[in-house]
Design a protein around this motif. Structure first.
Motif, short mmCIF file in Angstrom:
data_model
loop_
_atom_site.label_atom_id
_atom_site.label_comp_id
_atom_site.label_asym_id
_atom_site.label_seq_id
_atom_site.Cartn_x
_atom_site.Cartn_y
_atom_site.Cartn_z
N GLY A 95 0.82 -1.22 0.00
CA GLY A 95 0.00 0.00 0.00
C GLY A 95 0.85 1.25 0.00
O GLY A 95 2.07 1.21 -0.13
N SER A 122 -1.37 1.93 9.95
CA SER A 122 -2.13 1.72 8.72
C SER A 122 -1.32 0.83 7.76
O SER A 122 -1.88 -0.02 7.07
CB SER A 122 -2.57 3.06 8.10
OG SER A 122 -1.76 3.42 7.04
N SER A 123 0.01 0.99 7.76
CA SER A 123 0.84 0.08 6.95
C SER A 123 0.84 -1.34 7.53
O SER A 123 1.02 -2.31 6.81
CB SER A 123 2.28 0.60 6.84
OG SER A 123 2.30 1.77 6.06
N SER A 126 -2.20 -2.99 6.09
CA SER A 126 -1.98 -3.35 4.68
C SER A 126 -1.04 -4.55 4.56
O SER A 126 -1.24 -5.44 3.73
CB SER A 126 -1.35 -2.19 3.90
OG SER A 126 -2.08 -1.02 4.08
#
Ligand code: NIG
Ligand code: FE
Length: 434
Positions: A95, A122-123, A126
């Motif tokens: 991502g 958030s990574s 992903s």
């Protein structure tokens, strides 16, 4: 007279052969032009992936004979440098977080975005959702870009998995990429990159998981253990405990230190004998003194001034004053610095970060190799080292930062083999022929 030795790659008539091999061993502090060890009209001969001879063209030509299969490359009008070593990246991720970059440009800072659920976590979402195949493709694509920009060795950190299995998966995939791709990938365990959502409010429990379960599980799959030691992330005490646990399992310590708030990360790096402390934008002088004494290399990551949309850099004068060697790295990651280009980092370091050109070139080669314990093999062009080198369409090292954002790398040699050649495409016919 000695019998000439057969070589299988010979780069001849190099206008500027930048060996970065001055007399003193180890990483260099405040290097100057003499430390670049530039040989005019030089040649470099290779046998079975190892540098056989480096020197003036005529002298090398006398000591080697090309084997029948030997590849001969014309270096006239060009500059040869050691392949760049990138000692700090998080290149294996899924991502992208360009929206966060847009938010930062509007004044919402990195730590605030993290508090709002973006950032590293958030990574992590992903990464966990991505298949091995997706990660391998994304990783290989980035390694290709590193190579195209003249990097031949890259360190890569885990830290987007944050469970025992996912951290192990990250390191296994990096090791697989190392086997499949010409670039050398040096894996680092960064289980302490952040506290994952399922441990929110239970940081001490997560630190125990890192120490008791992750480190024993990943030992053997990584060379280094790193921690994001930062206010609001992991404290100095937690970082010390994790790095000491890593050492007991054979993982050498490194550290993300003193990026946003000075909390003693530089001193900790010195105390645990870390090979490097990285970021260091707000490091106090006493920590720099401690690092210089312990031989810890300072890794500057000027690409973060782009990713974080702020014009702030580590202060080189503090490091020069105490004889502290500086290395450079891209920090390639989806949050604070999404680039695979060491030349871009060199431009930032010189134009905005206050480094001289020799400091930046040494920082991206010799000192970067020292930061990941590879100076015995790469980082300079000397007989006996791996033949990792790059021809640039330039004759002076100043051209690299000066021609910012132009990729001048035209022939990349990895382990003695031409891994990539752009010159036939970009240069007029015949200019590179023998
Ligand atoms: O070095 N600071 C921690 N790690 C990275 C950022 C990683 C991310 O934002 O995904 C860094 O800047
Ligand atoms: Fe980093």
């Amino acid at each position: 007279m000695n019998t000439p030795v057969r070589c299988d790659l010979l780069i001849r008539k190099i206008t500027s052969l930048v060996t970065v091999a001055s007399g003193a061993p180890g990483a260099l502090s405040s290097p100057g032009w003499d430390d670049l060890g530039i040989i005019e009209n030089g040649a470099l001969a290779v046998r079975e992936g190892t540098i056989l001879a480096v020197g003036k063209d005529a002298a090398v030509a006398r000591t080697v004979v090309p084997a029948s299969h030997c590849e001969i490359v014309d270096g006239s009008g060009k500059m040869l440098l050691p392949g760049f070593v990138d000692p700090h990246t998080h290149f294996l991720f899924a991502g992208s977080r360009e929206k966060e970059y847009g938010m930062r440009a509007e004044g919402i800072d990195y730590m605030e975005i993290r508090r709002r659920g973006g950032g590293i976590l958030s990574s992590v979402r992903s990464f966990r959702a991505a298949s091995d195949e997706t990660l391998l493709c994304a990783g290989a694509d980035r390694l290709d870009r590193f190579l195209r920009n003249g990097t031949t060795t890259v360190e890569g950190k885990s830290g987007y998995g944050l469970t025992v299995d996912e951290e192990l998966r990250a390191l296994r995939l990096m090791n697989r990429l190392n086997e499949r791709h010409p670039l050398d990938v040096v894996p680092t365990f960064l289980g302490a990159h952040d506290v994952p959502g399922e441990y929110a409010g239970k940081r001490a429990d997560y630190v125990r998981l890192v120490i008791d379960e992750m480190i024993p599980a990943v030992a053997g799959h990584a060379e280094f253990c790193d921690v994001f030691c930062e206010k609001g992330v992991f404290t100095v005490g937690e970082s010390r405990a994790i790095l000491e646990a890593g050492k007991r399992c054979g993982l050498l310590p490194r550290l993300h230190a003193e990026e946003f708030a000075p909390i003693g990360g530089g001193k900790l790096a010195a105390e645990v004998g870390a090979l490097s402390a990285d970021h260091l934008l707000v490091v106090p002088e006493e920590d720099v003194i401690a690092m210089a004494k312990s031989g810890t290399v300072a890794v500057f990551l000027p690409g973060t001034s782009i990713g974080l949309a702020k014009n702030e850099f580590a202060d080189p004068s503090l490091f020069r004053k105490h004889g502290q060697p500086i290395a450079l790295a891209t920090d390639c990651n989806p949050g604070s610095s999404f680039t695979e280009s060491m030349p871009a980092v060199i431009s930032l370091a010189v134009s905005l970060g206050g480094l001289t050109v020799p400091e930046a070139i040494v920082g991206a080669t010799r000192n970067a190799a020292a930061a990941i314990g590879r100076l015995d093999r790469v980082g300079t062009l000397e007989a006996g080292k791996r033949a990792d080198c790059v021809l640039f369409d330039a004759v002076d090292p100043c051209a690299i930062p000066y021609r910012y954002s132009t990729n001048l790398a035209c022939c990349v040699v990895k382990n003695g083999a031409v891994a990539l050649r752009a010159d036939q495409v970009f240069l007029p016919n015949g200019r590179n022929s023998q």
